[in-house]
Enzyme design. Structure first.
Site, mmCIF file in Angstrom:
data_model
loop_
_atom_site.group_PDB
_atom_site.id
_atom_site.type_symbol
_atom_site.label_atom_id
_atom_site.label_comp_id
_atom_site.label_asym_id
_atom_site.label_seq_id
_atom_site.Cartn_x
_atom_site.Cartn_y
_atom_site.Cartn_z
ATOM 1 N N SER A 136 11.595 -7.632 -0.719
ATOM 2 C CA SER A 136 12.039 -6.530 -1.751
ATOM 3 C C SER A 136 13.658 -6.311 -1.311
ATOM 4 O O SER A 136 13.626 -6.424 0.250
ATOM 5 C CB SER A 136 11.254 -5.467 -1.708
ATOM 6 O OG SER A 136 11.998 -4.420 -2.460
ATOM 7 N N TYR A 149 5.987 1.215 2.118
ATOM 8 C CA TYR A 149 6.582 -0.122 1.303
ATOM 9 C C TYR A 149 7.692 -0.547 2.178
ATOM 10 O O TYR A 149 7.747 -1.871 2.517
ATOM 11 C CB TYR A 149 6.869 0.073 0.079
ATOM 12 C CG TYR A 149 7.010 -0.796 -0.835
ATOM 13 C CD1 TYR A 149 6.207 -1.718 -1.317
ATOM 14 C CD2 TYR A 149 8.527 -1.110 -1.252
ATOM 15 C CE1 TYR A 149 6.531 -2.771 -2.061
ATOM 16 C CE2 TYR A 149 8.841 -2.168 -1.985
ATOM 17 C CZ TYR A 149 7.724 -2.995 -2.459
ATOM 18 O OH TYR A 149 7.863 -4.049 -3.272
ATOM 19 N N LYS A 153 7.886 -4.551 4.023
ATOM 20 C CA LYS A 153 8.763 -5.424 3.688
ATOM 21 C C LYS A 153 9.859 -5.660 4.538
ATOM 22 O O LYS A 153 10.180 -7.051 4.693
ATOM 23 C CB LYS A 153 9.533 -5.219 2.309
ATOM 24 C CG LYS A 153 8.530 -4.913 1.182
ATOM 25 C CD LYS A 153 7.632 -6.287 0.591
ATOM 26 C CE LYS A 153 7.055 -6.085 -0.584
ATOM 27 N NZ LYS A 153 6.360 -7.331 -0.744
HETATM 28 P P1 NDP Z 1 2.234 -5.890 -10.129
HETATM 29 O O1 NDP Z 1 1.646 -4.772 -9.362
HETATM 30 O O2 NDP Z 1 2.938 -5.996 -11.448
HETATM 31 O O3 NDP Z 1 1.337 -7.213 -9.464
HETATM 32 C C1 NDP Z 1 0.872 -7.469 -8.429
HETATM 33 C C2 NDP Z 1 -0.354 -8.234 -8.494
HETATM 34 O O4 NDP Z 1 -0.791 -8.654 -7.082
HETATM 35 C C3 NDP Z 1 -1.266 -8.031 -9.146
HETATM 36 O O5 NDP Z 1 -2.021 -8.991 -10.125
HETATM 37 C C4 NDP Z 1 -2.358 -7.439 -8.330
HETATM 38 O O6 NDP Z 1 -3.563 -7.351 -8.933
HETATM 39 C C5 NDP Z 1 -2.141 -8.516 -7.218
HETATM 40 N N1 NDP Z 1 -2.635 -7.855 -5.854
HETATM 41 C C6 NDP Z 1 -2.184 -6.503 -5.451
HETATM 42 N N2 NDP Z 1 -3.025 -5.953 -4.126
HETATM 43 C C7 NDP Z 1 -3.864 -7.394 -4.177
HETATM 44 C C8 NDP Z 1 -4.880 -7.571 -3.234
HETATM 45 N N3 NDP Z 1 -5.248 -6.905 -2.372
HETATM 46 N N4 NDP Z 1 -5.514 -8.873 -3.261
HETATM 47 C C9 NDP Z 1 -5.187 -9.747 -4.338
HETATM 48 N N5 NDP Z 1 -4.404 -9.305 -5.164
HETATM 49 C C10 NDP Z 1 -3.647 -7.992 -5.151
HETATM 50 O O7 NDP Z 1 3.474 -6.377 -9.230
HETATM 51 P P2 NDP Z 1 5.051 -7.067 -9.318
HETATM 52 O O8 NDP Z 1 4.714 -8.208 -9.887
HETATM 53 O O9 NDP Z 1 5.842 -6.177 -9.481
HETATM 54 O O10 NDP Z 1 5.145 -7.387 -7.739
HETATM 55 C C11 NDP Z 1 4.901 -8.764 -7.202
HETATM 56 C C12 NDP Z 1 5.749 -8.646 -5.724
HETATM 57 O O11 NDP Z 1 7.287 -8.322 -5.993
HETATM 58 C C13 NDP Z 1 5.527 -7.835 -4.967
HETATM 59 O O12 NDP Z 1 5.393 -8.220 -3.514
HETATM 60 C C14 NDP Z 1 6.349 -6.699 -4.782
HETATM 61 O O13 NDP Z 1 6.201 -5.935 -3.622
HETATM 62 C C15 NDP Z 1 7.616 -7.337 -4.908
HETATM 63 N N6 NDP Z 1 8.519 -6.609 -5.620
HETATM 64 C C16 NDP Z 1 8.427 -5.895 -6.880
HETATM 65 C C17 NDP Z 1 9.283 -5.025 -7.154
HETATM 66 C C18 NDP Z 1 9.469 -4.545 -8.470
HETATM 67 O O14 NDP Z 1 10.208 -3.501 -8.898
HETATM 68 N N7 NDP Z 1 8.246 -4.617 -9.495
HETATM 69 C C19 NDP Z 1 10.908 -5.149 -6.660
HETATM 70 C C20 NDP Z 1 10.732 -5.759 -5.533
HETATM 71 C C21 NDP Z 1 9.942 -6.603 -5.119
HETATM 72 P P3 NDP Z 1 -4.337 -5.914 -9.365
HETATM 73 O O15 NDP Z 1 -3.392 -5.502 -10.461
HETATM 74 O O16 NDP Z 1 -5.782 -6.259 -9.801
HETATM 75 O O17 NDP Z 1 -4.272 -5.028 -8.054
#
Ligand code: NDP
Length: 244
Positions: A136, A149, A153
């Site tokens: 991120s 967070y 990262k």
């Molecule tokens: P979402 O919350 O939309 O999706 C995250 C996914 O990861 C979900 O399917 C969630 O499952 C799964 N997940 C979370 N914790 C676990 C766990 N312990 N075990 C297995 N699966 C897990 O997030 P984003 O798509 O927005 O984010 C994806 C990546 O991008 C992350 O690394 C985030 O830090 C990074 N990012 C996101 C930004 C943003 O603004 N959205 C900006 C910069 C980076 P469940 O829903 O069941 O918990």
């Protein structure tokens, strides 16, 4: 630029929603055999309904032992996307031990663990491979209420670099993408408030948040042989936020 992953096997974590889900679907469209890992079975059910060739794995990455067991029979992997993460937002003075441990378990420790399992296989098969960690802009810029967070990262960026150093000789490349805000479920958590959103977009030279596809395209590039000589980079997908 055409990217084909025909004949490649990919593992995407956090593939139930948001960026991870879109990445899994894009990899499958490009010909990869995709294994999608997340912790909510209903998300995997709908993903497989959308794309029948995807193999689902349901496990909570915060659980080291369960993750090891779940990945035991996953087979050889050529492309790994460590995308799963959680974002627990709170002011610095309110951070608890539980929140700290949960975030580091998923955002850092699980990345190390899943990568170890996959990279050991790549090394043994002498196949090489490509790993992309989803970091991120928060790894390099302090954001209010993002203490834990941001720290996870930042740790992930250094993990990416050390992995690139040690796995490079085995022709395993390791890079990260570092997006700005994307309006997924996680993005909405921190940035739905229009006032807050405007403070952020006003600091992004392109004047907007990233779309899911912006991030997916950068992930696909780093996974592909179009980036064959790129190793150990943390690639901003942030419209210029980190440059200013
Ligand atoms: P979402 O919350 O939309 O999706 C995250 C996914 O990861 C979900 O399917 C969630 O499952 C799964 N997940 C979370 N914790 C676990 C766990 N312990 N075990 C297995 N699966 C897990 O997030 P984003 O798509 O927005 O984010 C994806 C990546 O991008 C992350 O690394 C985030 O830090 C990074 N990012 C996101 C930004 C943003 O603004 N959205 C900006 C910069 C980076 P469940 O829903 O069941 O918990």
């Amino acid at each position: 630029m055409e990217i084909s992953f025909a004949g490649k096997r990919a593992l995407v974590t956090g593939a139930g929603k948001g960026i991870g889900r879109a990445t899994a679907l894009a990899l499958a469209r490009c010909g990869a055999k995709v294994t999608a890992l997340t912790r909510t079975q209903a998300d995997l059910d709908s993903l497989v309904q959308e794309c029948a060739s995807i193999t689902p794995v349901c496990v909570d990455l915060a659980d080291w032992g369960a993750t090891e067991a779940a990945l035991q029979d996953v087979g050889p992997i050529d492309l790994l996307v460590n995308n799963a993460a959680c974002a627990n937002l709170q002011p610095f003075l309110d951070v608890t031990q539980d929140q700290f441990e949960q975030s580091f378990n998923v955002n850092v420790k699980a990345v190390l663990h899943v990568s170890q399992i996959v990279a050991r296989g790549m090394k043994a098969r002498r196949s090489g491979g490509s790993i992309v960690n989803v970091s991120s802009q928060a790894s390099q810029c302090a954001l209010r209420d993002h203490t834990v967070y941001c720290a996870t990262k930042a740790a992930l960026d250094m993990l990416t670099k050390v992995m690139a150093l040690e796995l490079g000789p085995h022709q395993i490349r390791v890079n990260s993408v570092n997006p700005t805000v994307v309006m997924t479920e996680m993005g909405r958590l921190g940035w739905s408030d229009p006032g807050k959103a405007k403070t952020m977009t006003s600091r992004i030279p392109l004047g907007r948040f990233a779309e899911v596809e912006d991030v997916v395209n950068s992930i696909l590039f780093l996974l592909s042989d179009k980036s064959n000589m790129t190793n150990g980079v943390t690639l901003p997908v942030d419209g210029g936020f980190l440059a200013c």
